[in-house]
Each structure stands twice: as C-alpha cells, then as structure tokens.
Design an enzyme around this catalytic site. Structure first.
Site, PDB file in Angstrom:
ATOM      1  CB  ALA A   1      29.307  25.337  43.129  1.00  0.00           C
TER       2      ALA A   1
ATOM      3  CD  GLU B   1      31.068  30.996  47.948  1.00  0.00           C
ATOM      4  OE1 GLU B   1      30.958  30.100  47.097  1.00  0.00           O
ATOM      5  OE2 GLU B   1      30.238  31.915  48.092  1.00  0.00           O
TER       6      GLU B   1
ATOM      7  N   GLY C   1      33.040  28.190  45.390  1.00  0.00           N
ATOM      8  CA  GLY C   1      32.494  27.414  46.503  1.00  0.00           C
ATOM      9  C   GLY C   1      33.567  26.685  47.296  1.00  0.00           C
TER      10      GLY C   1
ATOM     11  CD  GLU D   1      32.127  32.341  43.109  1.00  0.00           C
ATOM     12  OE1 GLU D   1      33.134  33.077  42.952  1.00  0.00           O
ATOM     13  OE2 GLU D   1      31.995  31.566  44.066  1.00  0.00           O
TER      14      GLU D   1
END
Ligand code: 3H9
Length: 707
Positions: free
Chosen positions: A63, A105, A102, A125
């Site tokens: 992200a 993910e 992310g 994370e």
C-alpha cells in the site's frame, strides 16, 4: 498524467501491468487502474486468462504508506480483491523483485501465483505498527496455514521464492525470463480445465492454540517488547477460521485500530524520516542530480584497530574492494585475525556460508604504504584519536589521492573543520562517524563543515546506501548530533540521578521499561567506561562542561572498573558473565561523590527518572536543532532510533516531544530549571514553539527551520 496501470491483449492473455515508480506502491490511482482493467478484460470475449505483473525493479512494496494519514479513497483494496476473486476468468500474478504487504495481498487474491526465483515475498506491516489489512490475515492462513501465517506476519521479514513455493504461497517458481514463464503458464491455463480458484473459498488447515501463539511470538519477544500490534495480528489471524466475510470484517476493524495507534504513527514517522535523512535539505529527489555523487568501487581504510577493521568489513560486506593500512606492523595481522573471528562467528550462527565469508575476507587486502592509495575512490582514516596524527595522515592522503575524491575521518570527538583545513582541499574532507560494531550498526553520521559542498555530501549518501546504513548529516560541533545529546542530555541526567539517590539498576530498569534496548549504565559498562572518559577528555578540548559531569563514570575509570571487559564497572560481571550484579561498593562511591558536592540523597521514583532523562534529551535535541547541527527534527529521531537504542515505536525524542505537547514539555523543563538551575535552561526553540502552540513537525515544514 502517466497511467499507473496498463492493459494489453496478448492472444488469450490479458496483461495488466502496474507502473508506479519507484516501488509500485498500490496507491489510489493503481487501485482504480486495476479495477478498470479487470472490468475491460471481462467484457472482452477473446481473453481467457488475466495476468497481473509490474514494470520496474519489483512487483510491489504494498500500500502507499503516504495515503495512511487519511481514509483510503475508493476503490478500496478489498473492493479490488473481491473483483479479482469473483472474476470468471482465472487471474494469475507474476512476481519479481519484491511483493510486500498490500502487494502480496493483491497477489494472494489472484487465483494463481508465479514468482521469479530471485523474488522475495513478505508482510512487513508489523514494522509500521499495522496489521496486514487488505485480506492478508485471512488469505495467508488459507494458503499456508494459520501457524505459519502468524510466524510470517510477526517476523515482518520476506521469504525467498523457493521458500514461498514449498509453503504453498506460490504455485510455480520461474527461472529465466519471468514474462515468458508467466505467459507460458497462462497459455497452458487458458486451454486447460482449470478455472478460477478463489483463495477465499479455501479452508484453513490448522488453528492457533496458546502454545502455538507463544512459540510464534518467542523469537520476536525482544523486538516486540512494549509493542501492541502483535496482539491485533494474533486476533486477526485467529479469525481466519471463521467464514471469510466475517474474518475480513474483523480484520478491517483491527486494521483501523492499528492504523490509528500511536505506535503506528511513530513507526511511520521513523520510516519516512529514515528516507528523508539521506537527502540534502532543500533538494528534492528529482533535483538530486544537481549534486551528482561520485562512483565508489574501491576504498582504503587507514588504521587497522577495531574500528578500522569493522569499517573494512562493512565495505567488504557490500561487495567492495578494500585496502587496509596501518603504520604499526603488528596491527594488520591482528586485524586479519579479528576479521576472521568475526566472520567465523557469523558462519557459526548460520548467518553466512563459509564460502561467502571467505570471499569477504579476500576482499580486504593489506596496503603497506599510503602511496598505494592512488586508485581508490574514497579513503577513511580511523587512526588513533589524536588531532596531530590525524592531520598528518589526512594531509599526506590529500597530496597522494587525486582531488576531488573524498577523504573521510572517522573521528567522534575532534573538530572535522580543523582536520579538513590542515589539507589543501578542505572541501573534500568530511566526517563519517561509524558506530561500534561498524559493520553491523545501522547508523552513519555524516559530519559536514562550512567548506563541504553538496557533491561531497551526495557521495557520502551514496556510501551510506552502499553499506545499507541510515545516513544523517550533522554539522561539525561538540559531539555532533548523537553524542552531544547523549552527553549533555540523557547520560548526564542519568549520572546526576545517581548522585541524588537513584541506584544504577534503578536508572537502567526505568529506561529499559521506557523501551531503550539497554539502560545508560549498562551501555557504559559494555562500551568501556575508559572509552567514555577518553572521549570526554578530547571533547573538553573543544568545550568544557561544569561539574558534576560524569564524575561517577570517570572515577570508575580511575579505579580500573572499566566495565564488562574487566568484570567490574557500574556493576559486577562475575566469571566473565554478561549478567549484571549490583555492587554495594559502587553505591558507597556514589554516596561519597554526592557528599563531596553537598548533594542530599533521597528516594527517586521511576517516573522521575524517565521524565528527567527523556526531557533533557529533548531539550538538548532542540538546541542541536536551533543551532543547525541537525537540519531536521526527523534526523535527530533517526539518529536516536537507529544508533542509540531509543524505541522506534515511540518515534524518537523529537516526535515523542510533539506527542507529549510542547507546552507540557516546556512546563516540566521550567520546573526542573527552577529546581536544578542552569543546565536545565529551556531551549529557545521549545519556548518559541510552545508559545506559538506549535510543534517540531510544523516547524520542520515551515521556512523558519531552513533559515
Ligand atoms: C501495507 O501494504 C498495508 C496493507 O497491508 C493494508 C492496506 C490497507 N509506500 O526505501 P527506499 C518510497 S503497508 C509509499 O529508499 P529501497 C520511499 O519513501 C506497506 N512510498 O528504496 C522512497 O521515497 P523517496 C507495506 C514508499 O530500494 C522510495 O519509495 N510495505 C513505499 O532502499 C524508495 O524507497 C512496506 O512496509 C510504500 N509502501 O527499498 C515496504 N515503499 O524516494 C516499505 C517505499 O521519495 N518499503 N516508498 O524518499 C520498503 O521496505 C523499501 O522501500 C523497499 C525498497 C524494500 C521496497
């Protein structure tokens, strides 16, 4: 605006490619682009398989962390992933470089995954104080099992492609050209019976029990001390055995909680500060080539003591050729022995193979004469801390090494300006302050003088990047950034607290409970009390300090109580042990030193110890900032979190001051100023910012900080 996601039709394969330099962060525009490309592909009847890849060096760093301060714009990760998972065409992710957070993910929401053999996949994370909040805590357990998923998320460290393959996280590990391998895989898929294979429909093969959780946490107990993110991770991974939508809803709530936590704000601050500190103030990445760095391939180190040998190892680890010189004929063989033993211990611990260790040892070659240094790109002198000796070495090197190649001094106490001006080219001399052990410590203080041009700093930044160290620039001054704050702030206060009635173990425990890796007295004993005494004596030649200033540590040095290496210091270390044993003799010594100064001893609370040590650190930090020794408050935080054991999850002293509120900080500093007098004088910068209801972060963004 350049498109961050492109779509191409390659026969039956619809190729969706992310292009969001530098790290393919999945920002809002990427999420929009992905969704749009999937919709378009679904409508195209000639497409049978979708392939998601990336341009650039890596698949994705996850992200876009810079979006975390505000609610993430739609489409959310979950919306994009749900669209992929429900797609009637099989969707394949092909990973090269890195797939982090992310990014992984996203790949896990795809129906199939390929990874290049050199790729690494991870969930970092936790290092940012958040949980994988884009389905990671639900899909990873479905792919590799809950226990392994928990271990991977708690570690924060990426795994290799082959490891990911054996865990079941990827379906195929590709050698050679990834695009060819991925298109081949997709073409096979297009003409096979295999269709979409949503990860959300899988069941988790195991569940987490208390013993499994404890075992998974065990290796990270030290790193996670004082942290809370791991509790949220455990709760989320436990929820993976529930129906997918329920687990995902629990994950979303926990992810929000983690994002809003003080821990995450602090860790994100450190993340960006570490990247910012390696840049010239006022020069953006785009304009950095105005001061291009010189290429560094071969380096020379003068001085083969522990520090010089450690620096040589740091360069050898980074793959550079190193020439090591010392005028003492016994020093070079001693250094070789030291280097060998350090590498042998890394091999023993499984951190290196013998072959790699041998290769690194071979990279360090002895150079018997300074005159052999002509074809190196950088020289670092790490000779004895004596100004005349260092001046002599630097000016000799200056006459041998063609300008503008960089000459660096590793001094921690002497005036870099004076050393530089002893040469004919002061503009190419700067300080590279390594910390012990030089090959392993993360921080590199770059010490600039008034003569240092941006090009020399750029080259020094390149050196730090090569060595994988975090660079911070300090202006030449007493103790630079880190040692000035340690000596005039944190450690001095710890010593004064001893005189006033605290015991070494009380002070150390209080600061370790605050989150420091080690309390100040344990640090002194580890580094050697004599080392501190010698350094302070050198520093006093620049500026003196009034009594009481490290009177306990200096007396211990006089008594030969040098710390761990002599088995006695602030503590006892019986039979060579590293475990501390409090010593009543040290308390008697402290009582004597206090009574000589008319200091009445009393009970001191843990809260007072922490408050005084941290506030004095902040106060001196503010002085360092307003004097321009540090350019940014974030630089100070980087120095303290990467070099002095300040807890990262508290963000560094200046960030912590903002968290406390500067008016509160000022009020408490004034309180101590009234009680203890001059050395608690509040920094002018704190007074000004508190009066303006401002803080270091706002000041940083303003022009005032740059003038
Ligand atoms: C996540 O994914 C959360 C999800 O689970 C849930 C969401 C709902 N975002 O380090 P470098 C910038 S959390 C934005 O110098 P390197 C960085 O600031 C994310 N920016 O390069 C720098 O910018 P600048 C989980 C990012 O080659 C530039 O890229 N992922 C991001 O030494 C170059 O960075 C992570 O924690 C990002 N995600 O190392 C991975 N990443 O040039 C974080 C980097 O303006 N990233 N930037 O200073 C890294 O670990 C390293 O950057 C990486 C490259 C290893 C990728």
């Amino acid at each position: 605006m350049p498109k961050t996601v492109t779509f191409d039709e390659l026969g039956p394969v619809g190729l969706i490619c992310m292009h969001n330099p530098p790290v393919n962060a999945i920002s809002h525009s990427v999420r929009l682009g992905l969704l749009d490309a999937i919709e378009r592909a679904q409508e195209n009847s000639s497409i049978k398989v979708l392939l998601i890849m990336s341009g650039g060096e890596l698949f994705s760093a996850g992200a876009d962390i810079s979006e975390f301060d505000h609610p993430l714009g739609e489409p959310s990760f979950q919306q994009v992933q749900a669209r992929i998972e429900s797609c009637h065409l099989p969707v394949v992710a092909a990973i090269h470089g890195l797939a982090l957070g992310g990014g992984l993910e996203l790949a896990m929401a795809c129906h199939y995954r390929l990874a290049h053999k050199n790729a690494r996949l991870g969930m970092p994370e936790i290092t940012l104080g958040i949980i994988p909040g884009a389905g990671g805590t639900q899909r990873l357990p479905r792919l590799i099992g809950a226990r392994r998923a928990l271990e991977m998320i708690l570690s924060g460290t990426p795994v290799s492609a082959s490891d990911a393959g054996s865990k079941g996280l990827v379906d195929e590990v590709a050698e050679g050209d990834l695009r060819d391998a991925a298109l081949n895989f997709c073409n096979r898929l297009a003409y096979s019976e295999l269709g979409p294979r949503p990860t959300c429909n899988r069941t988790v093969i195991d569940s987490l029990d208390d013993a499994g959780i404890a075992a998974a946490l065990h290796p990270y107990a030290r790193a996670l001390k004082g942290r809370t993110t791991q509790d949220l991770v455990i709760e989320a991974v436990k929820a993976s055995t529930l129906p997918f939508s329920q687990g995902l809803a629990i994950e979303a709530t926990l992810a929000q909680k983690s994002l809003a936590s003080g821990e995450s704000l602090a860790l994100r601050h450190v993340f960006f500060s570490e990247r910012e500190s390696g840049k010239l103030v006022g020069v953006s990445s785009a304009n950095a080539n105005q001061a291009p760095p010189a290429a560094i391939r071969r380096v020379a180190i003068i001085g083969a003591g522990t520090m010089g040998s450690g620096i040589a190892m740091a360069f050898a680890d980074a793959g550079l050729e190193v020439l090591l010189n010392d005028n003492d004929s016994a020093a070079l063989p001693r250094s070789r022995e030291y280097v060998r033993s350090m590498y042998a211990s890394s091999v023993k611990r499984g951190r290196l193979t013998q072959d790699i260790a041998d290769e690194r040892i071979r990279r360090i070659r002895n150079a018997l004469e300074l005159a052999d240094m002509t074809d190196v790109d950088l020289v670092i002198e790490a000779v004895f801390e004596d100004i005349n000796l260092k001046k002599e070495v630097l000016s000799k090197l200056d006459s041998i090494l063609p300008s503008p190649r960089l000459l660096a001094t590793n001094t921690s106490t002497l005036s870099v300006t004076e050393l530089a001006r002893a040469t004919a080219h002061p503009e190419r001399v700067l300080g590279l302050h390594f910390f012990v052990p030089a090959h392993a410590s993360k921080l590199l203080e770059i010490v600039r003088t008034d003569d240092t041009p941006p090009e020399s700093l750029s080259t020094a930044f390149r050196v730090a990047k090569l060595l994988k160290k975090v660079a911070v620039v300090a202006r030449d001054s007493f103790g630079f950034i880190g040692n000035r704050m340690m000596l005039d702030g944190y450690f001095r206060e710890a010593e004064v607290l001893l005189l006033e009635g605290a015991t070494p173990i009380q002070v150390d425990t209080a600061l370790e409970n605050f989150g420091f890796a080690m309390g100040p007295q344990r640090v002194s004993d580890l580094g050697g009390n004599d080392v501190g005494t010698k350094a302070r004596l050198q520093l006093f030649k620049r500026e003196s300090r009034p009594d009481p200033y490290f009177v306990v540590a200096d007396r211990l040095t006089e008594m030969g109580r040098l710390g761990q290496k002599t088995g006695r210091g602030f503590y006892l270390y019986p039979n060579g042990s590293r475990e501390i044993v409090p010593d009543p003799e040290v308390i008697s010594l402290i009582e004597e030193l206090a009574s000589e100064r008319g200091i009445l001893r009393r009970e001191i609370s843990e809260q007072e110890i922490v408050e005084r040590c941290i506030l004095s650190l902040i106060n001196v930090g503010a002085m360092v900032l307003e004097e321009g020794v540090a350019a940014r408050a974030g630089d100070i935080d980087v120095v303290w979190t990467s070099g002095y054991g300040f807890p990262r999850h508290v963000g560094g002293p200046m960030f912590y001051a903002d968290t406390l509120g500067l008016s509160h900080v000022l009020q408490r500093i004034r309180h101590y100023h009234e009680r203890f007098g001059h050395y608690w004088r509040p920094a002018g910068l704190i007074e000004r910012l508190a009066d303006a209801a401002s803080n270091f972060e706002q000041w940083e963004g303003s022009s005032a900080s740059r003038s």
